[in-house]
Motif scaffolding. Structure first.
Motif, PDB file in Angstrom:
ATOM      1  N   PRO A 177       0.763  -1.286  -0.172  1.00 49.13           N
ATOM      2  CA  PRO A 177       0.063   0.031  -0.039  1.00 49.13           C
ATOM      3  C   PRO A 177       0.851   1.393  -0.200  1.00 49.13           C
ATOM      4  O   PRO A 177       1.892   1.131   0.435  1.00 49.13           O
ATOM      5  N   PRO A 178       0.171   2.566  -0.496  1.00 48.50           N
ATOM      6  CA  PRO A 178       1.058   3.711  -0.552  1.00 48.50           C
ATOM      7  C   PRO A 178       1.625   3.964   0.639  1.00 48.50           C
ATOM      8  O   PRO A 178       2.937   4.592   0.919  1.00 48.50           O
ATOM      9  N   SER A 179       1.112   3.663   1.863  1.00 49.74           N
ATOM     10  CA  SER A 179       1.707   4.073   3.211  1.00 49.74           C
ATOM     11  C   SER A 179       2.934   3.238   3.443  1.00 49.74           C
ATOM     12  O   SER A 179       3.878   3.604   4.293  1.00 49.74           O
ATOM     13  N   GLU A 180       3.392   2.142   2.698  1.00 48.01           N
ATOM     14  CA  GLU A 180       4.589   1.315   2.889  1.00 48.01           C
ATOM     15  C   GLU A 180       5.719   1.367   1.721  1.00 48.01           C
ATOM     16  O   GLU A 180       6.445   0.841   1.768  1.00 48.01           O
ATOM     17  N   ARG A 181       5.249   2.350   0.667  1.00 40.59           N
ATOM     18  CA  ARG A 181       6.373   2.791  -0.104  1.00 40.59           C
ATOM     19  C   ARG A 181       6.224   4.124  -0.622  1.00 40.59           C
ATOM     20  O   ARG A 181       5.213   4.755  -0.447  1.00 40.59           O
ATOM     21  N   VAL A 182       7.516   4.711  -0.954  1.00 40.15           N
ATOM     22  CA  VAL A 182       7.635   6.129  -1.231  1.00 40.15           C
ATOM     23  C   VAL A 182       7.636   6.486  -2.571  1.00 40.15           C
ATOM     24  O   VAL A 182       8.580   5.480  -3.473  1.00 40.15           O
ATOM     25  N   VAL A 183       6.724   7.088  -3.274  1.00 37.06           N
ATOM     26  CA  VAL A 183       6.707   7.479  -4.683  1.00 37.06           C
ATOM     27  C   VAL A 183       7.212   8.832  -4.849  1.00 37.06           C
ATOM     28  O   VAL A 183       6.579   9.899  -4.256  1.00 37.06           O
ATOM     29  N   GLY A 191      20.287   4.763  -5.812  1.00 37.51           N
ATOM     30  CA  GLY A 191      19.906   3.425  -5.667  1.00 37.51           C
ATOM     31  C   GLY A 191      18.954   2.883  -6.885  1.00 37.51           C
ATOM     32  O   GLY A 191      18.952   3.645  -8.130  1.00 37.51           O
ATOM     33  N   LEU A 192      18.618   1.942  -6.878  1.00 39.17           N
ATOM     34  CA  LEU A 192      17.791   1.152  -7.873  1.00 39.17           C
ATOM     35  C   LEU A 192      16.338   1.713  -7.692  1.00 39.17           C
ATOM     36  O   LEU A 192      15.764   1.404  -6.608  1.00 39.17           O
ATOM     37  N   TYR A 193      15.640   2.190  -8.809  1.00 36.67           N
ATOM     38  CA  TYR A 193      14.081   2.664  -8.613  1.00 36.67           C
ATOM     39  C   TYR A 193      13.392   2.030  -9.657  1.00 36.67           C
ATOM     40  O   TYR A 193      13.717   1.661 -10.703  1.00 36.67           O
ATOM     41  N   ALA A 194      12.212   1.677  -9.368  1.00 33.14           N
ATOM     42  CA  ALA A 194      11.348   1.104 -10.351  1.00 33.14           C
ATOM     43  C   ALA A 194      10.172   2.045 -10.758  1.00 33.14           C
ATOM     44  O   ALA A 194       9.627   2.671  -9.967  1.00 33.14           O
ATOM     45  N   CYS A 195       9.929   2.036 -12.064  1.00 34.79           N
ATOM     46  CA  CYS A 195       8.761   2.927 -12.625  1.00 34.79           C
ATOM     47  C   CYS A 195       7.414   2.116 -12.033  1.00 34.79           C
ATOM     48  O   CYS A 195       7.095   1.352 -12.088  1.00 34.79           O
ATOM     49  N   LYS A 218       6.678   9.484 -15.251  1.00 36.27           N
ATOM     50  CA  LYS A 218       7.575  10.082 -14.468  1.00 36.27           C
ATOM     51  C   LYS A 218       7.677   9.726 -12.970  1.00 36.27           C
ATOM     52  O   LYS A 218       8.262  10.690 -11.897  1.00 36.27           O
ATOM     53  N   ARG A 219       6.985   8.702 -12.251  1.00 35.71           N
ATOM     54  CA  ARG A 219       6.759   8.417 -11.091  1.00 35.71           C
ATOM     55  C   ARG A 219       7.743   6.991 -10.797  1.00 35.71           C
ATOM     56  O   ARG A 219       7.537   6.006 -11.284  1.00 35.71           O
ATOM     57  N   TRP A 220       8.422   7.422  -9.700  1.00 34.97           N
ATOM     58  CA  TRP A 220       9.406   6.303  -9.225  1.00 34.97           C
ATOM     59  C   TRP A 220       9.187   6.168  -7.909  1.00 34.97           C
ATOM     60  O   TRP A 220       8.950   6.781  -7.134  1.00 34.97           O
ATOM     61  N   SER A 221       9.420   4.629  -7.579  1.00 33.94           N
ATOM     62  CA  SER A 221       9.574   3.798  -6.194  1.00 33.94           C
ATOM     63  C   SER A 221      10.753   3.065  -5.901  1.00 33.94           C
ATOM     64  O   SER A 221      11.272   2.584  -6.984  1.00 33.94           O
ATOM     65  N   MET A 222      11.479   3.328  -4.636  1.00 32.68           N
ATOM     66  CA  MET A 222      12.535   2.502  -4.611  1.00 32.68           C
ATOM     67  C   MET A 222      12.472   0.915  -4.775  1.00 32.68           C
ATOM     68  O   MET A 222      11.470   0.541  -4.135  1.00 32.68           O
ATOM     69  N   ALA A 223      13.018   0.524  -5.457  1.00 32.04           N
ATOM     70  CA  ALA A 223      12.792  -1.186  -6.047  1.00 32.04           C
ATOM     71  C   ALA A 223      13.504  -2.013  -4.878  1.00 32.04           C
ATOM     72  O   ALA A 223      14.359  -1.706  -4.053  1.00 32.04           O
TER      73      ALA A 223
END
Length: 230
Positions: A177-183, A191-195, A218-223
């Motif tokens: 859920p969004p509360s558990e991952r930073v976008v 670091g490595l980021y995922a689209c 253009k939105r990324w989250s830490m992989a």
């Protein structure tokens, strides 16, 4: 007409005995729908195709009418059920005889995840909500897309998943859920980021961002590469 008239709201002009007739009509509708499902060979709602959902909705409309309206006789509703059953049998027979017609009626299984990333042609061809799809993945024990070797969207909406072995797990987009991952659009640490759209993973340095080279979002989250818990 008087507003909030309890007599009109509860029973109107019908006699009290009409409640017994409603119970009989509702029982008839219940048994008719149940008989249809038994005769058609369905064991559960999740097995219903698009055509079968249409049939059930039509049955529900007919069942509702005969349950509540005193001027709706029973025999025409029986004819509705018989007609729908004949149409159902004819359609399923045609689907068995013609694979092309069957594929048109029910659709085909589609690969939605391949090697830890969304399959873009499928993603663009389907109207899938990320939140709903991520929930489906979480319910099957998926934490990020890098754990999934192959994901197939079945014709009934289910998702069949085939996983990498633990030592083959890749970095992938978190489905938590969004509360558990930073976008973010601009990253704040190397670091490595995922689209967040297609799951493409690349290395980004502090202050970098920009469009994904695979889908141009253009939105990324830490992989993450956490192995799947067994």
């Amino acid at each position: 007409m008087e507003a909030f008239d309890l007599k009109r709201m509860l029973l109107d002009e019908f006699p009290v005995l009409f409640l017994g007739e409603v119970a009989l009509r509702a029982s008839f509708a219940y048994l008719a729908v149940f008989a249809f499902l038994k005769i058609s060979g369905r064991r559960g709602v999740r097995q219903l195709s698009l055509f079968e959902v249409v049939v059930i909705l039509t049955l529900g409309s007919a069942a509702g009418d005969v349950s509540f309206y005193d001027d709706v006789p029973l025999l025409p509703i029986v004819m509705v059920f018989i007609t729908l059953l004949v149409l159902y049998r004819a359609t399923t027979y045609a689907m068995e005889r013609s694979p092309r017609f069957g594929a048109w009626m029910e659709g085909k299984p589609m690969v939605i995840i391949r090697d830890g990333q969304y399959d873009l042609p499928t993603l663009e061809a389907t109207n899938i909500s990320d939140d709903e799809f991520f929930m489906e993945l979480r319910q099957q024990g998926v934490e990020h897309l890098g754990q999934v070797r192959l994901g197939i969207l079945e014709v009934n909406g289910d998702v069949s998943l085939y996983f990498f072995d633990s030592d083959e797990t890749r970095h992938g987009l978190s489905v938590l859920p969004p509360s558990e991952r930073v976008v973010v659009e601009t990253v704040h640490q190397n670091g490595l980021y995922a689209c967040c759209r297609c799951g493409f993973v690349q290395s980004l340095d502090y202050g970098q961002g920009g469009p994904c080279p695979r889908c141009e979002r253009k939105r990324w989250s830490m992989a993450t590469d956490r192995p799947r818990a067994r």
